[in-house]
Design a protein around this motif. Structure first.
Motif, short mmCIF file in Angstrom:
data_model
loop_
_atom_site.label_atom_id
_atom_site.label_comp_id
_atom_site.label_asym_id
_atom_site.label_seq_id
_atom_site.Cartn_x
_atom_site.Cartn_y
_atom_site.Cartn_z
N ILE A 88 130.57 -7.17 28.50
CA ILE A 88 131.88 -7.07 28.58
C ILE A 88 132.05 -5.68 29.40
O ILE A 88 131.60 -4.63 28.99
N TYR A 89 132.99 -5.78 30.50
CA TYR A 89 133.05 -4.49 31.07
C TYR A 89 134.70 -4.15 31.43
O TYR A 89 135.16 -5.32 32.13
N ARG A 90 135.39 -3.29 31.11
CA ARG A 90 136.92 -3.23 31.35
C ARG A 90 137.57 -4.54 30.91
O ARG A 90 138.39 -5.19 31.47
N PRO A 108 134.57 -10.29 31.14
CA PRO A 108 132.90 -10.48 31.08
C PRO A 108 132.54 -10.29 32.50
O PRO A 108 132.86 -10.43 33.51
N LEU A 109 131.44 -9.88 32.54
CA LEU A 109 130.65 -9.30 33.67
C LEU A 109 129.23 -9.92 33.82
O LEU A 109 128.80 -10.41 35.05
N SER A 110 128.43 -10.11 32.82
CA SER A 110 127.11 -10.50 32.93
C SER A 110 126.69 -11.55 32.13
O SER A 110 127.05 -11.59 31.01
N THR A 124 122.03 3.36 33.42
CA THR A 124 122.36 4.71 32.77
C THR A 124 122.53 4.14 31.25
O THR A 124 122.73 2.83 30.93
N PRO A 125 122.23 5.19 30.27
CA PRO A 125 122.30 4.79 28.83
C PRO A 125 123.73 4.01 28.74
O PRO A 125 123.65 3.06 27.82
N ALA A 126 124.61 4.56 28.99
CA ALA A 126 125.90 4.23 28.90
C ALA A 126 126.27 2.63 29.45
O ALA A 126 126.81 1.74 28.77
N GLN A 127 125.62 2.57 30.56
CA GLN A 127 125.74 1.00 31.27
C GLN A 127 124.77 0.13 30.31
O GLN A 127 125.33 -1.06 30.19
N ILE A 148 125.50 -3.97 27.20
CA ILE A 148 124.97 -5.05 27.10
C ILE A 148 124.61 -5.59 25.65
O ILE A 148 123.83 -4.81 25.13
N THR A 149 124.81 -6.85 25.39
CA THR A 149 124.32 -7.44 23.98
C THR A 149 123.17 -8.40 24.36
O THR A 149 123.34 -9.43 24.53
N LEU A 150 122.03 -7.69 24.41
CA LEU A 150 120.82 -8.43 24.99
C LEU A 150 120.01 -9.19 23.66
O LEU A 150 119.91 -8.73 22.58
N PRO A 151 120.02 -10.61 23.82
CA PRO A 151 119.11 -11.45 22.96
C PRO A 151 117.78 -10.58 22.62
O PRO A 151 117.22 -10.12 23.57
#
Length: 293
Positions: free
Chosen positions: A35-37, A40-42, A68-71, A75-78
């Protein structure tokens, strides 16, 4: 364990709607993983979510990204949490989610000795570009920078000339869609993964002969793919446009998010885990009709 899997994220494991393609997005069951701003993004397909979750239980998986670390944290990666992650194109190693200061100090020293500074590169970029085709010039993690461009308006000679300038000063330039990256040659995914592997062998997590499997779609993944014992790339993205290959490299038959599923199954087959199947029936229909946003 006998296996280390290092995989790029964007356009390899995770996909925006645009990167997935409208046909896949409207027909595959997807799960939003970023989620970005407040939007949903990815996404990953539901099958890919289940396959990566299982793979991460069986072998050492290290997410390896230019983010980057913040980017990356968006992500909530499985399969999470991952003990190690490589971010900032190898400029940082995260250990249990925390930045490894020793590695970053090593990187900063290497960049200082390598050639042009980030400020010099940014200054040169400003002198070579204008608002008619460049939307933004951004820096990432005080380490590298990138342009956001309109490819249709981009001067055809720009990239080659910029690559020549960078190469003479210890930097690498590459283009991935609307982004043109400039990164220090001393900052690579392969070097960071080699350090992670060294540590895991030292603490007994991996055996001395543990094989490295890798996946990625862009020019900034090539050093990782070349360093791997077994490598795969999707049939899309920057490397597909370049026609890039190397002996032993596998290229997926599928494109878009279905290539991500194919990569995960390839990992399972090669590693000897048996078919990495999801808990639901297999096949394209498995991913049809649901968007879990």
């Amino acid at each position: 364990m006998t296996t280390l899997v290092a995989t790029d994220l964007d356009r390899t494991m995770i996909y925006s709607r645009a990167a997935m393609g409208e046909e896949q997005f409207t027909t595959l069951a997807t799960v939003c993983v970023e989620i970005y701003r407040d939007a949903p993004l990815s996404y990953m397909t539901q099958t890919a979510v289940e396959l990566l979750t299982r793979l991460a239980r069986e072998v050492v998986v290290v997410p390896t990204t230019t983010r980057t670390p913040a980017q990356y944290a968006r992500i909530t990666l499985p399969g999470s949490p991952f003990r190690h992650a490589v971010v900032s194109n190898g400029g940082r190693i995260l250990v249990n989610g925390e930045d490894d200061a020793e590695w970053r100090a090593h990187i900063d020293d290497a960049v200082t000795r390598a050639g042009a500074t980030l400020a010099e590169v940014q200054s040169e970029l400003r002198s070579r570009t204008d608002d008619s085709w460049v939307t933004a010039l951004r820096s990432a993690d005080d380490l590298f920078c990138y342009l956001v461009v309109d490819p249709s308006a981009q001067p055809p000679e720009f990239l080659e000339e910029w690559q020549e300038w960078c190469a003479a000063r210890g930097w690498t330039a590459s283009q991935q869609g609307r982004k043109i990256y400039a990164t220090p040659q001393s900052v690579t995914k392969s070097a960071a993964i080699a350090e992670v592997r060294r540590r895991l062998v030292a603490d007994g997590t991996l055996g001395d002969s543990a094989a490295l499997y890798a996946a990625g779609d862009g020019w900034l993944d090539t050093d990782l793919l070349l360093a791997a014992d077994h490598a795969i790339r999707p049939r899309h993205g920057e490397l597909e446009l370049l026609g890039w290959s190397t002996p032993g490299l596998t290229v997926t038959a599928a494109t878009g998010a279905l290539a991500g599923v194919e990569i995960l199954r390839w990992f399972g087959d090669r590693i000897g885990l048996g078919p990495l199947e999801s808990s639901a029936p297999s096949g394209r229909g498995r991913d049809v009709g649901v968007h879990a946003n």
